[in-house]
Design a protein around this motif. Structure first.
Motif, PDB file in Angstrom:
ATOM      1  N   SER A   1      20.377  48.629  41.338  1.00 57.22           N
ATOM      2  CA  SER A   1      19.962  48.262  40.096  1.00 57.22           C
ATOM      3  C   SER A   1      20.220  49.723  39.184  1.00 57.22           C
TER       4      SER A   1
ATOM      5  N   SER B   1       3.764  44.310  36.636  1.00 55.29           N
ATOM      6  CA  SER B   1       5.256  44.438  36.867  1.00 55.29           C
ATOM      7  C   SER B   1       5.768  44.206  38.192  1.00 55.29           C
ATOM      8  N   GLY B   2       6.969  44.086  38.380  1.00 49.43           N
ATOM      9  CA  GLY B   2       7.532  43.790  39.609  1.00 49.43           C
ATOM     10  C   GLY B   2       7.035  45.102  40.514  1.00 49.43           C
ATOM     11  N   THR B   3       7.345  46.168  40.048  1.00 49.36           N
ATOM     12  CA  THR B   3       7.096  47.492  40.849  1.00 49.36           C
ATOM     13  C   THR B   3       5.825  47.538  41.408  1.00 49.36           C
TER      14      THR B   3
ATOM     15  N   VAL C   1      10.948  38.895  43.047  1.00 52.61           N
ATOM     16  CA  VAL C   1      10.973  39.117  41.668  1.00 52.61           C
ATOM     17  C   VAL C   1      11.862  38.597  41.066  1.00 52.61           C
TER      18      VAL C   1
ATOM     19  N   GLU D   1      15.079  41.800  49.562  1.00 52.80           N
ATOM     20  CA  GLU D   1      15.487  40.755  48.674  1.00 52.80           C
ATOM     21  C   GLU D   1      16.002  39.528  49.313  1.00 52.80           C
TER      22      GLU D   1
ATOM     23  N   GLU E   1      24.542  44.784  38.164  1.00 54.23           N
ATOM     24  CA  GLU E   1      23.453  43.800  37.921  1.00 54.23           C
ATOM     25  C   GLU E   1      24.331  42.440  37.946  1.00 54.23           C
TER      26      GLU E   1
ATOM     27  N   HIS F   1      13.545  47.577  44.613  1.00 51.53           N
ATOM     28  CA  HIS F   1      12.104  46.939  44.613  1.00 51.53           C
ATOM     29  C   HIS F   1      11.365  47.587  43.662  1.00 51.53           C
ATOM     30  N   GLY F   2      11.869  48.113  42.413  1.00 53.00           N
ATOM     31  CA  GLY F   2      11.065  48.764  41.472  1.00 53.00           C
ATOM     32  C   GLY F   2      11.048  50.269  41.823  1.00 53.00           C
TER      33      GLY F   2
HETATM   34  P1  KE4 Z   1       9.790  45.686  37.343  1.00 47.69           P
HETATM   35  O1  KE4 Z   1       8.874  46.807  37.701  1.00 47.69           O
HETATM   36  O2  KE4 Z   1      11.061  46.140  36.479  1.00 47.69           O
HETATM   37  O3  KE4 Z   1       9.303  44.409  36.440  1.00 47.69           O
HETATM   38  O4  KE4 Z   1      10.534  45.085  38.727  1.00 47.69           O
HETATM   39  C1  KE4 Z   1      10.900  45.674  39.801  1.00 47.69           C
HETATM   40  C2  KE4 Z   1      11.835  44.891  40.436  1.00 47.69           C
HETATM   41  C3  KE4 Z   1      11.358  44.417  41.744  1.00 47.69           C
HETATM   42  N1  KE4 Z   1      12.044  43.748  42.768  1.00 47.69           N
HETATM   43  C4  KE4 Z   1      13.311  43.327  42.212  1.00 47.69           C
HETATM   44  C5  KE4 Z   1      14.108  42.415  43.126  1.00 47.69           C
HETATM   45  C6  KE4 Z   1      13.691  43.445  41.066  1.00 47.69           C
HETATM   46  O5  KE4 Z   1      15.145  43.044  40.565  1.00 47.69           O
HETATM   47  C7  KE4 Z   1      13.100  44.263  40.037  1.00 47.69           C
HETATM   48  C8  KE4 Z   1      13.460  44.748  38.667  1.00 47.69           C
HETATM   49  N2  KE4 Z   1      15.025  44.221  38.337  1.00 47.69           N
HETATM   50  C9  KE4 Z   1      15.693  45.296  37.321  1.00 47.69           C
HETATM   51  C10 KE4 Z   1      16.999  44.369  37.114  1.00 47.69           C
HETATM   52  N3  KE4 Z   1      17.780  44.121  38.129  1.00 47.69           N
HETATM   53  C11 KE4 Z   1      14.821  45.490  36.236  1.00 47.69           C
HETATM   54  C12 KE4 Z   1      15.771  45.969  35.210  1.00 47.69           C
HETATM   55  C13 KE4 Z   1      15.442  47.341  34.782  1.00 47.69           C
HETATM   56  O6  KE4 Z   1      15.149  48.230  35.426  1.00 47.69           O
HETATM   57  O7  KE4 Z   1      15.309  47.787  33.470  1.00 47.69           O
END
Ligand code: KE4
Length: 431
Positions: free
Chosen positions: A159, A118-120, A243, A208, A403, A147-148
């Protein structure tokens, strides 16, 4: 558009009994736009179909991964064929090498990359790597950037936190957040002052490059370059959280688009083709600190799993073969041309901001969004009404004014024209 939502309502009530808030991610709960979340049965191209058979032109696109649209045939076929050979081995697989080579070839600052889920996870790992590499504890993040959900990054985040009106999270201990410094984005002087004040204690700044979690905030001209220069001057690592922007703004992401190279890059969303994938990468020297080569530990049962790698490879290959970024630029321009005559009637009350295939509607008198404050002053109640009116007219926008919306290569002229009409009718209704 029957507008009937009986099945979604029933599923939501069941979900509320067994899932917190009935959703597996807070921003899906429609809290800031009102009404109950729709339960989606299927997606195809630019369209979503809910459990009651209502069809929508989708611009949330699963929050960014689906740059080729829903159920892209090549991505689906890759996943199907791979699944027949097994879904996970917990051992190296050729596709991990292939996609790592593709990422390293395309993203200018990446020589080596580690895949996570995941991005987190990507951001958590990147920050740990920065701390391990520099031996310093402090990190600087920017107000409104998201950033998650790693504890020490849930500070002044965007977010879902912004959507719920709580920029910080309960359960994050003071100690855990004490090494996180928050600064305003687009303010180089504040960054220089902080780096001077904290000299020798900051491991990295993370941003970002184009904040997309508190509306769409465009970097002021020269800001990213100045952040790079300041990181060099104070010997602090620069982490670009790409991400969202990775493979979205350009094949090489924002760092290629703006020609500013970070020390560490985080990726996610698009590189998984809709399956759970994150990644972090850097030059070989920095990445050599990652276990098992180095002392910075990071691991994951399903990291690099064949299904997600196959989906990612299929997606990245198709983006290249389609020359997708040219298509997306044309679609974005076409979208703007359809919207222009409509939105110009509301100049001074509504701002349409776009950057390539990313866009937002912001109910504000401002002519440009360049800071968090600009977004804070926007009328999110009006956005909620707009979102509801657009849903009624078969257009699914991301369910939060904080968003952004995404175009995909699957959004055709007809979709864009229909959307512009829905915007016109919705604005007439609410303004
Ligand atoms: P995830 O862990 O959700 O895959 O990624 C976290 C993340 C990290 N960095 C950036 C720049 C991100 O935008 C995100 C996650 N984005 C949000 C929506 N903008 C996810 C949507 C949600 O939380 O359900």
């Amino acid at each position: 558009m029957s507008g009937k939502t009986k099945n979604s309502v029933e599923l939501y009530s069941r979900a509320l009994d067994v899932i917190p808030g009935g959703v597996n991610s807070p921003v899906r709960a429609f809290r800031s736009v009102g009404g109950d979340p729709l339960f989606i049965k299927s997606g195809a191209g630019a369209r979503l179909t809910d459990e009651d058979g209502n069809s929508y032109i989708d611009y949330c696109m699963s929050w960014g991964p689906l740059i080729l649209g829903h159920a892209d045939p090549d991505v689906v076929e890759a996943v199907r064929n791979t699944a027949l050979l097994g879904t996970s081995f917990g051992a190296p697989n050729r596709m991990e090498v292939e996609i790592a080579e593709m990422v390293s070839e395309r993203v200018p600052s990446i020589e080596k990359v580690r895949f996570v889920n995941s991005g987190t996870e990507a951001v958590m790992s990147a920050v740990r790597l920065a701390r391990g590499y520099t031996g310093r504890d402090r990190i600087i993040k920017f107000d409104g950037c998201y950033h998650g959900h790693a504890d020490y990054l849930l500070v002044a985040a965007g977010s879902g936190l912004a959507t719920l009106g709580a920029p910080d999270s309960a359960g994050v201990t003071k100690n855990n957040a004490s090494d996180t410094i928050v600064l305003p984005f687009n303010d180089p002087q504040r960054l220089e002052d902080a780096l001077k004040k904290e000299q020798g204690m900051v491991a990295a700044i993370i941003l970002e490059p184009v904040p997309c979690n508190y509306g769409l905030i465009l970097p002021e001209k020269g800001y990213l370059e100045e952040a790079r220069r300041l990181c060099d001057r104070f010997e602090v690592l620069l982490i670009f959280d790409e991400v969202i922007t990775g493979f979205r703004l350009a094949p090489g992401g924002a760092q290629a688009y703006y020609n500013v190279l970070p020390d560490i890059t985080t990726l996610g969303k698009i590189i998984g083709g809709g399956l759970p994938v994150g990644a972090y990468g850097a030059g070989a020297d920095i990445m050599s600190r990652v276990a098992p080569e180095g002392a910075v530990y990071q691991a994951g049962t399903l990291s690099g799993n064949p299904l997600a790698m196959a989906a990612g490879i299929a997606a990245l290959r198709k983006l290249d073969s389609l020359k997708a970024w040219q298509i997306l630029r044309e679609r974005s321009e076409k979208f703007r041309s359809y919207l222009e005559p409509v939105i110009s009637k509301y100049e001074g009350r509504l701002l349409f901001t776009r950057l390539e295939s990313i866009f937002t509607f912001t109910f504000t008198g401002k002519g440009r969004i360049s800071s968090l404050e600009d977004v804070k002053e926007a009328d999110m109640k009006l956005f909620a009404e707009f979102h509801r009116e657009m849903l009624k007219r078969g257009v699914y926008l991301s369910p939060s004014g904080f968003e952004v919306g995404f175009l995909s290569t699957a959004h055709g002229d007809d979709d864009l024209a229909k959307t512009a009409s829905a915007v016109e009718e919705s604005l007439r209704e609410i303004m």
